[in-house]
Motif scaffolding. Structure first.
Motif, short mmCIF file in Angstrom:
data_model
loop_
_atom_site.label_atom_id
_atom_site.label_comp_id
_atom_site.label_asym_id
_atom_site.label_seq_id
_atom_site.Cartn_x
_atom_site.Cartn_y
_atom_site.Cartn_z
N ARG B 148 0.81 -1.22 0.00
CA ARG B 148 0.00 0.00 0.00
C ARG B 148 0.85 1.27 0.00
O ARG B 148 0.37 2.35 0.34
CB ARG B 148 -0.98 0.02 1.18
N MET B 151 -0.52 3.85 -2.29
CA MET B 151 -1.62 4.66 -1.75
C MET B 151 -1.07 5.83 -0.95
O MET B 151 -1.61 6.94 -0.97
CB MET B 151 -2.51 3.80 -0.87
N PRO B 159 -5.31 4.96 -5.52
CA PRO B 159 -5.33 3.49 -5.38
C PRO B 159 -6.14 3.06 -4.16
O PRO B 159 -6.08 3.69 -3.10
CB PRO B 159 -3.85 3.12 -5.22
N ALA B 160 -6.90 2.00 -4.34
CA ALA B 160 -7.71 1.47 -3.25
C ALA B 160 -7.27 0.02 -3.02
O ALA B 160 -6.66 -0.60 -3.89
CB ALA B 160 -9.19 1.54 -3.60
N TYR B 163 -9.34 -4.36 1.63
CA TYR B 163 -8.99 -4.59 3.04
C TYR B 163 -9.67 -5.81 3.63
O TYR B 163 -9.19 -6.37 4.60
CB TYR B 163 -9.35 -3.36 3.87
N ASN B 164 -10.78 -6.19 3.05
CA ASN B 164 -11.53 -7.27 3.70
C ASN B 164 -11.35 -8.61 3.02
O ASN B 164 -12.21 -9.48 3.09
CB ASN B 164 -13.01 -6.89 3.79
N ILE C 42 -7.14 -7.60 6.59
CA ILE C 42 -6.63 -6.49 7.40
C ILE C 42 -7.77 -5.58 7.87
O ILE C 42 -7.78 -5.11 9.00
CB ILE C 42 -5.61 -5.68 6.57
N GLY C 43 -8.74 -5.40 6.99
CA GLY C 43 -9.84 -4.49 7.32
C GLY C 43 -10.66 -4.96 8.51
O GLY C 43 -11.27 -4.15 9.21
N LEU C 48 -7.66 0.69 9.29
CA LEU C 48 -7.06 1.20 8.06
C LEU C 48 -8.11 1.23 6.96
O LEU C 48 -9.04 0.43 6.94
CB LEU C 48 -5.90 0.31 7.63
N ASN C 49 -7.98 2.18 6.06
CA ASN C 49 -8.90 2.26 4.92
C ASN C 49 -8.17 2.91 3.75
O ASN C 49 -6.97 3.16 3.82
CB ASN C 49 -10.15 3.05 5.30
N ASN C 50 -8.92 3.18 2.70
CA ASN C 50 -8.28 3.73 1.50
C ASN C 50 -7.71 5.12 1.74
O ASN C 50 -6.86 5.57 0.98
CB ASN C 50 -9.29 3.77 0.35
N TYR C 52 -6.41 6.09 4.84
CA TYR C 52 -5.25 5.91 5.71
C TYR C 52 -4.67 4.51 5.50
O TYR C 52 -5.02 3.57 6.22
CB TYR C 52 -5.66 6.10 7.18
N PRO C 53 -3.81 4.36 4.51
CA PRO C 53 -3.32 3.02 4.20
C PRO C 53 -2.35 2.47 5.24
O PRO C 53 -2.22 1.26 5.37
CB PRO C 53 -2.63 3.20 2.85
N TRP C 54 -1.67 3.35 5.96
CA TRP C 54 -0.70 2.87 6.94
C TRP C 54 -1.08 3.35 8.34
O TRP C 54 -1.44 4.51 8.53
CB TRP C 54 0.71 3.40 6.62
#
Lengths: 376, 300, 412
Positions: B148, B151, B159-160, B163-164, C42-43, C48-50, C52-54
């Motif tokens: 990432r 991102m 970029p997306a 996560y799930n 991870i989600g 974390l999300n698009n 805040y990737p880190w």
């Protein structure tokens, strides 16, 4: 004109012009001289030839135009648009006229859109929109203006139409009953314009008053509904007195101020029946209510000027003495038209059809009685 | 044994220096970053966009994402919130107030800008992302390790990441319809736009067309082609009727996004000279200090 | 003096204590949440999300982890490169800390990346312009170097003592021979790895600072500076000794040993100038780029920056300058803790607090699961350290034997 319409117009113009500037590259045969008279036109002075967009009101009578057209091809989801061309042409009279859509159409007969706008989106000359985009922009310029959330189905036939049929509804013109103008005038502050009377009773066509207007002026989504029957407008700001009066003055130029400005001291009744209709009201007709003659519902239709049309069989029971002249025995039984030609009773009666030596008013066919009319 | 130590020290040092000498050739290995003069782009004219969201639908359909029927896109309530592209929608349209006419808000399509000097390409740890000759910034999912960093790097926050997903989460973004274009088709969004608010063509032509439009209708546009120079230029460019920051476009300079980072990186690793010099220096320090230590030991 | 001390396994305490039980519990909790990350993505566990990737897994586990493992290379540089024999007593504990720290960094990276099973990709897929690639490769090599540097500790522990159970006993002699061969080889080549370790450390410690430079305007200006790599290197160098002091004093207390104040105090004296250089660059950056204007308003960023600079640099710098502090274990421990905390906060600030992207649906705050995993990792780290010093000769203890095996006593 609404800014968006202006913008749209300029955009299309811009697009077309940019297409021209791209001409050497795209190999278009368009000649600069087609539009510009000067060799070096500038932005300030483009030296444009009489542009059809500005001058041409119509290429032909509207009713010669196709009544309906089918626009666009079958898409994946939506079918073509059944375009009520003639209805739009009539509406366009209040706007930009035919050139509103048929822009830069100098040649006749009217050009097909695709002569300029490429059918395929994948193309060489990207300076002007492709056909699909051009059509959509043209329609949406107005359609979106008054209905920003309008769905595709409001124009396009939808494939699985049953459920969608309801979505297609004709747009209604939200014409008000009356418009109350709050004016800057000291006396007679309000002017009430009876819009419904003008469109209905006087049967005036929209375009007689509305010129060069945006569609949204009439097709205002927000105004549709009963509570918009009476509109209030403030005309105090931003316009000159002349501008404020201009629209009404085409008909009401010679009327007393009090005709429109209620509360001003009236000096005359206002409507000059003789000038407007060619049928001046005499002292008998003047005090009558309009409806006593104009009986048909809705509007003031022309009433037959023939007395017989109102006063049925009046001749039989007419007592000529009431005019101030009791006819003598020789004249009593004559037909009215023998003396009053063409039934114009206020004109001089004619004697010479019988008498060579007599003439009105030196000789009279009877004796004066009671009140003598000064006139005639 | 001590002398042997010193000898082997020298031998090893030479070996390492020699090895370091070889590395510059391999250090150039990296992702493709072609800036072809014929690269394609898209000009987005936000003053033409009608906010129909057909592009969102077309994009999802073209990329095999879960797509609701087209009619549902007539619902304008999604505009109430600011949305960003994610793994379920690679492009979204947002609505902004139009001070000229509140009835006709400005709508702005958001997707990857396909930078000419992409930060993501520079950042990607495995060089999975690349700038293609046709203008597209695309990536190789099979290489991606899911770190990432792209991102983090992207100035447009595009970029997306899935996560799930426990196994095989993917980075996703607009790929400029590379597959469709390979088949000779237009990008899905461009094709679906009813008013051609999206014009697809060679970037050079698009910039020229954009300038023409601004010149011929200065009252319609702000005199700024967003993406012409931002972060060194982007393949997708925008025209607008209001200032771009009012439409939530990030205020970016004209320097390429990876510029500073790359110059630091290349400074530290200038043909491995600094690291090797440091190595040599430390070796020298170690050698002399050890010698001194030995002498001290002998004296004691 | 060092002749009387030698590194040997700590045998004075049992492994299990109440403190250890707590750590085990925290570790178990961390592993539980970690299981969630591997089962559901991870989600499911993190915030974390698009946008805040880190998060803290990178900010603390990785960035702070690398920084706090800096004790390994600073003491190696001091003890081996500069050849200051008197510091050899702390080289091995520092080495062990670094080793475990980098192992945690590697594991931390692996769990944070979406496709952990592709962690080896950077080895064969290169991107020279990526700061992360450089960090990744350097960390991988440096970790290998650390393990090699630790090997002598293993050989020392087992040479002549290989005693495999049951049928494996027949390999005892062979393994012993291999260990001796390994030992001899390492003896001759160790300096190569020691220098390599120092070089690699300076490289990736600074490259960690380059990582967030590419985020450009998404970073808060207080931390977004082109000299970020230099600041990272300087702070790593200055946190090296405090970390050794911190961990040495903690271990002494935990194992009931006498703190090695003669070494630690002298180390402490070196910290102040290092912190001074760091502070000078940090303040210089603040004034040259005129970012001090951001300190005029009270925001999360400005408050964090002030805390980081005041309690992480200025206060401990003043403390380390005082001879009283250098002699008092509690004060020295406090000063060292402040520096450690300051650097940890700096890494957290750079990677998490400073990262303020233009489009968000709300701020990032680590989830319970994220915090649990990080805390769990640190607990495991402490437990491993404890286990390692009980098994291996790491900590220097007063030598009770008459003839010390000098060959193995002073090598790390």
């Amino acid at each position: 004109m609404k800014p968006i319409t202006l913008i749209g117009l300029l955009f299309v113009a811009g697009g077309a012009l940019s297409a021209q500037s791209a001409a050497p590259k795209s190999g278009s045969s368009m000649d600069c001289r087609a539009c510009h008279t000067a060799a070096t036109p500038t932005k300030a002075n483009p030296s444009l030839v009489a542009c059809p967009r500005l001058k041409i009101k119509g290429y032909h009578a509207i009713d010669e135009a196709p009544a309906t057209m089918s626009l666009g091809a079958e898409g994946a989801k939506y079918g073509p648009v059944n375009f009520a061309h003639r209805a739009h042409a009539h509406m366009a009279e209040t706007g930009k006229g035919c050139v509103g859509c048929h822009h830069y159409d100098q040649a006749r007969p009217i050009q097909k859109c695709k002569n300029c706008h490429a059918v395929s989106r994948k193309r060489e000359d990207l300076g002007k929109p492709d056909l699909k985009a051009a059509m959509h922009r043209q329609c949406l310029d107005c359609h979106r203006d008054w209905n920003p959330t309008g769905s595709c189905a409001s124009c396009h036939q939808v494939k699985d139409a049953v459920a969608k049929a309801a979505a297609k509804k004709s747009t209604t013109v939200a014409a008000p009953q009356k418009i109350i103008y709050e004016t800057g005038s000291k006396e007679g502050k309000t002017v009430t314009f009876f819009h419904a009377d003008h469109t209905g009773r006087f049967a005036l066509a929209c375009a007689e008053c509305h010129q060069q207007e945006s569609c949204r002026g009439c097709h205002d989504r927000k105004r549709i509904g009963a509570n918009n029957a009476v509109l209030t407008r403030h005309t105090t700001a931003g316009i000159t007195e002349e501008q404020a009066h201009a629209r009404c003055a085409t008909c009401h130029a010679k009327d007393e101020c009090s005709v429109c400005h209620k509360g001003m001291s009236p000096k005359s009744i206002g409507f000059d029946h003789g000038r407007r209709t060619g049928f001046a009201l005499n002292r008998f007709h003047a005090p009558l209510d309009c409806k006593q003659c104009h009986k048909s519902a809705g509007g003031f239709t022309r009433v037959n000027a023939d007395c017989e049309s109102c006063h049925k069989g009046w001749q039989a029971k007419f007592d000529h003495a009431k005019t101030g002249l009791a006819l003598d025995e020789q004249h009593k039984d004559l037909d009215c038209t023998s003396c009053h030609e063409d039934k114009t009773f206020h004109a001089k009666p004619v004697c010479k059809s019988c008498h060579d030596d007599k003439a009105w008013p030196a000789q009279r066919p009877g004796k004066a009685v009671g009140r003598e009319t000064a006139k005639k | 044994m001590k002398s042997q130590n010193r000898r082997s020290f020298l031998k090893a040092s030479t070996a390492i220096a020699a090895a370091a000498g070889l590395t510059p050739a391999t250090a150039n290995a990296g992702p493709k970053n072609i800036l072809s003069p014929n690269r394609m782009g898209v000009l987005v004219d936000t003053t033409v966009c009608i906010g129909c969201r057909n592009c969102e639908w077309a994009c999802k359909t073209a990329h095999g994402l879960d797509t609701p029927p087209l009619e549902t896109y007539e619902d304008k309530t999604p505009f109430d919130q600011m949305r960003r592209p994610d793994t379920t929608a690679l492009t979204v349209v947002n609505r902004y107030e139009n001070p000229e006419n509140p009835e006709l808000p400005t709508t702005v399509k958001v997707q990857c800008m396909h930078c000419d000097h992409p930060a993501c390409v520079s950042a990607c740890i495995v060089g999975a992302i690349s700038k293609q000759a046709d203008g597209a910034v695309i990536w190789d999912t099979d290489k991606c390790i899911g770190c990432r960093y792209c991102m983090v790097a992207c100035p447009f926050q595009i970029p997306a990441f899935e996560y799930n997903k426990a196994i095989g989460p993917r980075i996703m973004k607009c790929d400029f319809c590379t597959e469709r274009r390979g088949e000779g088709k237009l990008p899905a969004c461009v094709e679906s736009c009813p008013v051609e608010a999206l014009t697809f063509g060679p970037r050079e032509d698009l910039v020229r067309i954009a300038k023409d439009r601004v010149r011929h209708a200065p009252e319609r546009y702000v005199d700024h082609i967003y993406g012409e120079y931002e972060v060194g230029g982007t393949s997708w460019c925008y025209l607008a009727g209001t200032e771009f920051d009012k439409l939530q476009f990030p205020k970016l300079g004209v320097n390429p996004a990876p510029g500073v980072s790359e110059s630091i990186q290349h400074g530290i690793f200038a043909y491995f000279v600094p690291p090797v010099s440091l190595y040599a220096l430390l070796g020298a320090v170690m050698w002399t200090s050890r010698q001194r230590g030995d002498e001290e030991e002998e004296h004691s | 003096m060092s002749g009387y001390m030698r590194s040997q396994p700590v045998t004075t305490r049992k492994f299990l204590t109440p403190g250890v039980m707590v750590l085990l519990l925290l570790a178990a909790n961390g592993l539980f949440w970690l299981g969630g990350r591997f089962l559901f993505g991870i989600g499911a566990v993190t915030h974390l999300n698009n946008q805040y990737p880190w998060g803290i897994w990178i900010g603390i586990d990785v960035a702070a982890g690398v920084a706090l493992a800096a004790g390994g290379f600073t003491t190696a540089a001091l003890g081996h490169v500069m050849h200051r024999e008197q510091y050899h007593a702390v080289v091995r504990p520092a080495l062990l800390t670094a080793l475990l720290g980098y192992t945690m960094v590697a594991v931390g990276v692996s769990i944070d990346i979406g496709r952990y099973y592709y962690i080896w990709h950077p080895l064969i897929m290169w991107n020279g312009s990526s700061a992360l690639f450089e960090v990744g490769i350097c960390v991988m090599i440096y970790m290998t170097v650390l393990y090699i540097e630790f090997l002598p500790v293993v050989t020392e522990r087992f040479i002549g003592r290989v005693n495999l159970p049951g049928p494996l006993a027949r390999f005892n002699e062979l393994i012993d021979k291999l260990l001796r061969l390994l030992d001899r080889t390492l003896d001759r080549t160790m300096f190569v790895f020691i220098i390599a370790g120092v070089v690699l450390s300076t490289l990736h410690q600074s490259s960690l600072g380059t990582l967030m430079v590419i985020a450009g305007p998404k970073m808060h200006p207080l931390w977004q500076t082109p000299i970020s790599p230099l600041l990272f290197l300087l702070s790593a160098v200055s946190v090296g000794f405090p970390m050794v002091i911190f961990e040495s004093l903690l271990a002494s207390r935990s194992f009931g040993l006498k703190p090695e104040m003669h070494i630690l105090g002298r180390m402490g004296r070196m910290v102040a100038p290092l912190l001074g250089i760091y502070l000078a660059f940090k303040l210089g950056d603040l004034f040259i780029r005129e970012t001090f204007v951001y300190l005029k308003t009270v925001t999360t960023a400005s408050v964090m920056y002030i805390i980081e600079l005041l309690f992480g640099v200025i206060v401990p710098m003043r403390m380390f300058m005082s001879p009283t502090v250098q002699k008092s274990p509690p004060l020295l421990f406090t000063a060292a803790t402040l520096v450690v905390g300051g650097v940890l906060l700096n890494r957290l600030d750079t990677f998490v607090v400073a990262y303020t992207p233009p489009y968000t649906y709300g701020p990032y705050f680590p989830s319970f699961g994220e915090i649990s995993v990080t805390v769990g990792f640190i607990s495991i780290l402490v437990l491993l350290y404890r286990a390692a010093v009980i098994i291996f000769p790491v900590i220097s203890l007063p030598d009770r034997r008459l003839s010390p095996q000098s060959k193995y006593s002073v090598r790390g």
